[in-house]
Structures are given as structure tokens and as C-alpha cells.
Motif scaffolding. Structure first.
Motif, PDB file in Angstrom:
ATOM      1  N   GLU A  38      25.113  -1.802   2.429  1.00  0.00           N
ATOM      2  CA  GLU A  38      25.698  -3.094   2.098  1.00  0.00           C
ATOM      3  C   GLU A  38      27.206  -2.959   1.917  1.00  0.00           C
ATOM      4  O   GLU A  38      27.976  -3.749   2.452  1.00  0.00           O
ATOM      5  CB  GLU A  38      25.030  -3.664   0.846  1.00  0.00           C
ATOM      6  CG  GLU A  38      23.531  -3.904   1.055  1.00  0.00           C
ATOM      7  CD  GLU A  38      22.829  -4.377  -0.214  1.00  0.00           C
ATOM      8  OE1 GLU A  38      23.514  -4.613  -1.229  1.00  0.00           O
ATOM      9  OE2 GLU A  38      21.587  -4.498  -0.184  1.00  0.00           O
ATOM     10  N   ASN A  77      29.301  -3.725  -0.232  1.00  0.00           N
ATOM     11  CA  ASN A  77      30.056  -4.903  -0.668  1.00  0.00           C
ATOM     12  C   ASN A  77      29.611  -5.388  -2.042  1.00  0.00           C
ATOM     13  O   ASN A  77      29.711  -6.570  -2.356  1.00  0.00           O
ATOM     14  CB  ASN A  77      29.909  -6.028   0.358  1.00  0.00           C
ATOM     15  CG  ASN A  77      28.469  -6.488   0.524  1.00  0.00           C
ATOM     16  OD1 ASN A  77      27.559  -5.943  -0.099  1.00  0.00           O
ATOM     17  ND2 ASN A  77      28.257  -7.481   1.369  1.00  0.00           N
ATOM     18  N   ARG A  78      29.140  -4.435  -2.880  1.00  0.00           N
ATOM     19  CA  ARG A  78      28.592  -4.804  -4.178  1.00  0.00           C
ATOM     20  C   ARG A  78      29.424  -4.193  -5.303  1.00  0.00           C
ATOM     21  O   ARG A  78      29.710  -2.982  -5.277  1.00  0.00           O
ATOM     22  CB  ARG A  78      27.150  -4.311  -4.290  1.00  0.00           C
ATOM     23  CG  ARG A  78      26.194  -4.920  -3.255  1.00  0.00           C
ATOM     24  CD  ARG A  78      25.640  -6.239  -3.753  1.00  0.00           C
ATOM     25  NE  ARG A  78      24.808  -5.994  -4.919  1.00  0.00           N
ATOM     26  CZ  ARG A  78      23.512  -5.679  -4.862  1.00  0.00           C
ATOM     27  NH1 ARG A  78      22.908  -5.543  -3.686  1.00  0.00           N
ATOM     28  NH2 ARG A  78      22.822  -5.484  -5.966  1.00  0.00           N
ATOM     29  N   SER A 128      33.091  -2.407  -2.873  1.00  0.00           N
ATOM     30  CA  SER A 128      32.641  -3.575  -3.623  1.00  0.00           C
ATOM     31  C   SER A 128      32.920  -4.881  -2.890  1.00  0.00           C
ATOM     32  O   SER A 128      32.424  -5.938  -3.288  1.00  0.00           O
ATOM     33  CB  SER A 128      33.333  -3.621  -4.996  1.00  0.00           C
ATOM     34  OG  SER A 128      34.723  -3.883  -4.856  1.00  0.00           O
ATOM     35  N   LYS A 129      33.705  -4.803  -1.801  1.00  0.00           N
ATOM     36  CA  LYS A 129      34.149  -6.032  -1.157  1.00  0.00           C
ATOM     37  C   LYS A 129      33.980  -6.044   0.356  1.00  0.00           C
ATOM     38  O   LYS A 129      34.495  -6.928   1.035  1.00  0.00           O
ATOM     39  CB  LYS A 129      35.633  -6.274  -1.500  1.00  0.00           C
ATOM     40  CG  LYS A 129      35.876  -6.439  -2.983  1.00  0.00           C
ATOM     41  CD  LYS A 129      37.348  -6.608  -3.303  1.00  0.00           C
ATOM     42  CE  LYS A 129      37.572  -6.753  -4.804  1.00  0.00           C
ATOM     43  NZ  LYS A 129      39.004  -6.888  -5.143  1.00  0.00           N
ATOM     44  N   GLY A 130      33.287  -5.047   0.887  1.00  0.00           N
ATOM     45  CA  GLY A 130      33.086  -4.994   2.335  1.00  0.00           C
ATOM     46  C   GLY A 130      33.838  -3.852   2.969  1.00  0.00           C
ATOM     47  O   GLY A 130      34.867  -4.063   3.631  1.00  0.00           O
ATOM     48  N   LYS A 173      35.002  -3.686   6.700  1.00  0.00           N
ATOM     49  CA  LYS A 173      36.152  -4.470   7.137  1.00  0.00           C
ATOM     50  C   LYS A 173      37.447  -3.671   7.004  1.00  0.00           C
ATOM     51  O   LYS A 173      38.521  -4.159   7.369  1.00  0.00           O
ATOM     52  CB  LYS A 173      36.250  -5.762   6.324  1.00  0.00           C
ATOM     53  CG  LYS A 173      35.055  -6.683   6.506  1.00  0.00           C
ATOM     54  CD  LYS A 173      35.171  -7.927   5.643  1.00  0.00           C
ATOM     55  CE  LYS A 173      33.933  -8.824   5.802  1.00  0.00           C
ATOM     56  NZ  LYS A 173      34.013 -10.035   4.943  1.00  0.00           N
ATOM     57  N   GLY A 184      29.068  -6.034   9.396  1.00  0.00           N
ATOM     58  CA  GLY A 184      28.214  -5.314   8.468  1.00  0.00           C
ATOM     59  C   GLY A 184      26.899  -5.015   9.160  1.00  0.00           C
ATOM     60  O   GLY A 184      26.771  -5.207  10.377  1.00  0.00           O
TER      61      GLY A 184
END
Length: 411
Positions: A120, A122-123, A161-163, A166, A278
Motif C-alpha cells: 500500500e 500510503n498509510r 505514509s503518502k504514496g 509516486k 500503486g
């Protein structure tokens, strides 16, 4: 994709890429490219590990040596149960990413945490997991990298935590491509709504393909610097453009068509990265082998077989004994090499190869680049698997390379 270096080893970048006088047009492009490669380039590697695993035919006695890049494939190769993997790279960001993945595999409590961190990515709770489980076990250099601040002033570890996918030069390139498409009223994510390959092709042909015919897009792709984010240096750009008489825009359109249309979305995490930025979420997620639940325990049990080295591939080979290695993965690094460097590399490979050793690499253009550039006395000791290479090229889901090439050592 292969990677280059950041200080203090930036001389290796110059040696690999710089071929022209620095004030010439080509020389300026080469120096701009090496400058762009000073930080994180690939948050995820873009060579298909399932094709790699089939072509390499790894056995339990194999010592595998590979360019590390984003580190995904290094962990995925563990599913084949090799005796050892040595991953070398000159890019300090990629070394730090590889060591982060190894520490996470060793010390995160379970697959759910491991998947959350890298699947993920992105957490916010990934940062807590880093502090509690991973950071205490990182070497000082890697920890300093992740807890240091990037160009925008935020700690690099915050990317998880945010992607994280990217981030990096390639992540920025994909983001820019999405922006350009949206300027023409097209959201690339639309293709992820397709339920069948037929629907994927229809969306590509009616929505995405026409963007390549726009005058601005054709002008943009005609600029070699515009493709730095794909990891394409000036010399590789020339080879790539030569794959189609209509030029680089036509080549890129063909490669994107393959990515969008030749494989079901459920089976192609490269398409999810390109169009969705993602791996997707829940049951629809498409994952590389090292992140699949069925492979988690094997990765954890074998992670200590991996060594990550901040080193040049040629230097590493020259440090190894005769007949000591079995599998070599060169990514697309040879596209950047002079004949002299290619000869040095293959001299090292041939000296260290055990009987039956295999070399796998990719090229921007379709043909293998070795004949006529590496001495016959060396190449004659290797068998080029031409038909198999064509098949691997066809089935490589990342779709961005013109050729996937397999050589087998005759002794």
C-alpha cells in the motif's frame, strides 16, 4: 531498470554516461541525465520478475548476482530458493531502499504489516512500524538516508505514509504523464475500469492512443531530456527512437499499447503502477511475487541469503574467484556502456561463470547489442537463446523494453 550513482561515487555515473565533450549538445544532455540520477530513481523496479524467474531457472545451489535497482526483484528471486543473492548498485538511494526492504522482511511482525508498508505504501501507521520495528535494525547509512530530508524538506521515510510509488524520478515522470493526459481531458486511470482485455483495448484506442498524436506531445517526446524519468540516457534514447521509422512517439505508443492491452489487469501490476500509481487495493490488487501472501514465509526465511552492496558490477565481478557465480541479471545497464566497458563486464562474467551459468538483460531496442561489440573469443563461449528471448520479450508485462535477452554459458 538500471541505476546510477550519487556522491561520493558520482564519478561512476560520469564514466557510465558521459561520452561527449561537456559543452556539446549531447554532452550537456549526458550531464543533465547523470545529475537527475543523483537521488531515488525507481521506487519499484520495472523488469518482470516472473519472466526473469523462468529464464534464469534458478536452482538451490545458485549464487545470483544482480543490479539492485528498486529491490523488488531481489526479494522476488528468493521464491526460487537460491543459495545466495548479491545485489549491487551505485545509487545510494537504491541501496538504502534495498536494505529497508531486507530489514522490514526480517523484523515487521507479519505479512499484513509487510504488505501495508510496501504493497500500500500510503498509510500513516507505516511510520510507526518503521520506528518500532525497522529503524533499530538498519545500518547507520541507510537510517540516515530515510530519516534525512528530501528536496521538499520532508523526511524521506514519510513517503510510505503518502504514496511512496509516486516518489522518485520515475514516479515524477508518471505523474507528469498523467498531468499531460488530463490537459487533453483524459484520466489514465480510466483503463482500470475495464473488466476484460477487449475493454482495455477499446479504452486505449479511443482514449489514450490519440494523445500521442497531439502536436505538443510529439514535440515533447522528441526531446531526449523528457524521457530521463524513464531512466533513458541520451545514448539509449537514440537506440529506442531507431526501433520505429516514425520516431520516438510511435515507439512509446507501441510500448504503452502492450502495457495497456496485452495482459489482463488482474495479472499486471506494472499496468496498475502506470495507470493507477500503486498496486490497487483489496482483492483487486495486483502484486509482485515478494508481496504475495503465499510467498511471504519463503521470503522471510531466506532473506539472510541476500547481500546488498554499494558497488560497480564490474568491480564486484573482478573481486570474485573463477567459476563462482551462476546467474547474472544486468537489467538494461548495457545500453549505456561503451564497447570497452562491455568487454570488461563480459570478461568478468565469463571468468566467474560456472558451467551452465545464465545471463539475462534487457535493451531499449529489440536486438541484442553484444555481437560486434564484445570480442568473439568471449561471445563464442556463450549460447544466445534467440527464440526463447523473443518469447520472454513478448511476455514481459512491464512492456517498456524492446528486447529481453538470455545467454547460457557453454564453458
Amino acid at each position: 531498470m538500471a541505476s546510477l550513482a550519487k556522491a561520493p561515487k558520482n564519478r561512476a555515473v560520469r564514466d557510465a554516461v558521459h561520452r561527449h565533450e561537456h559543452l556539446s549538445k549531447q554532452g550537456l544532455l549526458e550531464r543533465a541525465f547523470s545529475f537527475a540520477f543523483r537521488g531515488l530513481v525507481y521506487a519499484q523496479i520495472w523488469e518482470d520478475p516472473e519472466v526473469d524467474l523462468e529464464a534464469l531457472a534458478i536452482t538451490p545451489d545458485c549464487h545470483v548476482v544482480t543490479i539492485a535497482s528498486g529491490g523488488c526483484n531481489v526479494l522476488s528471486y528468493l521464491t526460487a530458493n537460491p543459495a545466495a543473492i548479491t545485489a549491487v548498485d551505485l545509487n545510494t538511494a537504491h541501496i538504502a531502499l534495498g536494505k529497508l526492504k531486507l530489514a522490514a522482511a526480517r523484523h515487521l511482525p507479519d505479512h499484513a504489516a509487510f504488505h501495508r508498508f510496501f504493497g500500500e505504501a500510503n498509510r500513516p501507521d507505516n511510520i510507526d512500524a518503521y520506528r518500532n520495528y525497522v529503524a533499530p535494525h538498519l545500518d547507520e547509512t541507510s537510517r540516515r538516508y530515510w530519516e534525512g530530508r528530501g528536496l521538499i524538506g520532508k523526511r524521506r521515510i514519510s513517503g510510505f505514509s503518502k504514496g511512496f510509488y509516486k516518489r522518485g524520478l520515475l514516479g515524477g515522470f508518471i505523474g507528469a504523464a498523467h498531468l499531460v493526459a488530463k490537459l487533453y481531458g483524459i484520466d489514465p486511470r480510466i483503463i482500470l475500469q475495464a473488466k476484460t482485455i477487449e475493454e482495455q483495448r477499446q479504452i486505449f484506442e479511443t482514449k489514450l492512443a490519440p494523445v500521442f498524436d497531439k502536436k505538443f506531445v510529439r514535440w515533447l517526446t522528441d526531446q531526449p531530456a523528457s524521457l530521463f524519468g524513464l531512466g533513458i540516457p541520451p545514448a539509449q534514447y537514440v537506440a529506442l527512437a531507431g526501433d520505429d521509422p516514425e520516431g520516438i512517439s510511435a515507439v512509446l505508443k507501441q510500448r504503452l499499447e502492450k502495457l495497456a492491452c496485452d495482459f489482463a489487469l488482474a495479472d499486471n501490476y506494472f499496468a496498475w503502477q502506470a495507470f493507477g500509481r500503486g498496486y490497487g487495493e483489496g482483492p483487486a490488487a495486483s502484486l509482485p511475487p515478494y508481496l504475495k501472501p503465499a510467498n511471504y514465509q519463503a521470503v522471510v526465511d531466506r532473506v539472510d541469503r541476500v547481500e546488498v552492496r554499494h558497488a560497480n558490477m564490474c568491480d564486484y565481478l573482478e573481486s570474485m574467484p573463477d567459476a563462482s557465480l551462476d546467474r547474472y541479471i544486468l537489467l538494461d545497464a548495457q545500453d549505456w556502456m561503451t564497447d570497452e566497458v562491455l568487454t570488461r563486464l563480459w570478461t568478468g562474467i565469463t571468468r566467474t561463470a560456472r558451467p551452465g551459468a545464465r545471463v539475462l538483460f534487457r535493451t531499449a531496442a529489440a536486438p541484442t547489442l553484444l555481437p560486434g561489440r564484445v570480442p568473439d573469443a568471449i561471445l563464442d563461449r556463450w549460447e544466445y537463446r534467440a527464440e526463447e528471448s523473443l518469447d520472454y520479450t513478448r511476455r514481459d508485462r512491464s512492456a517498456i523494453y524492446g528486447g529481453v535477452h538470455l545467454y547460457v554459458f557453454k564453458g
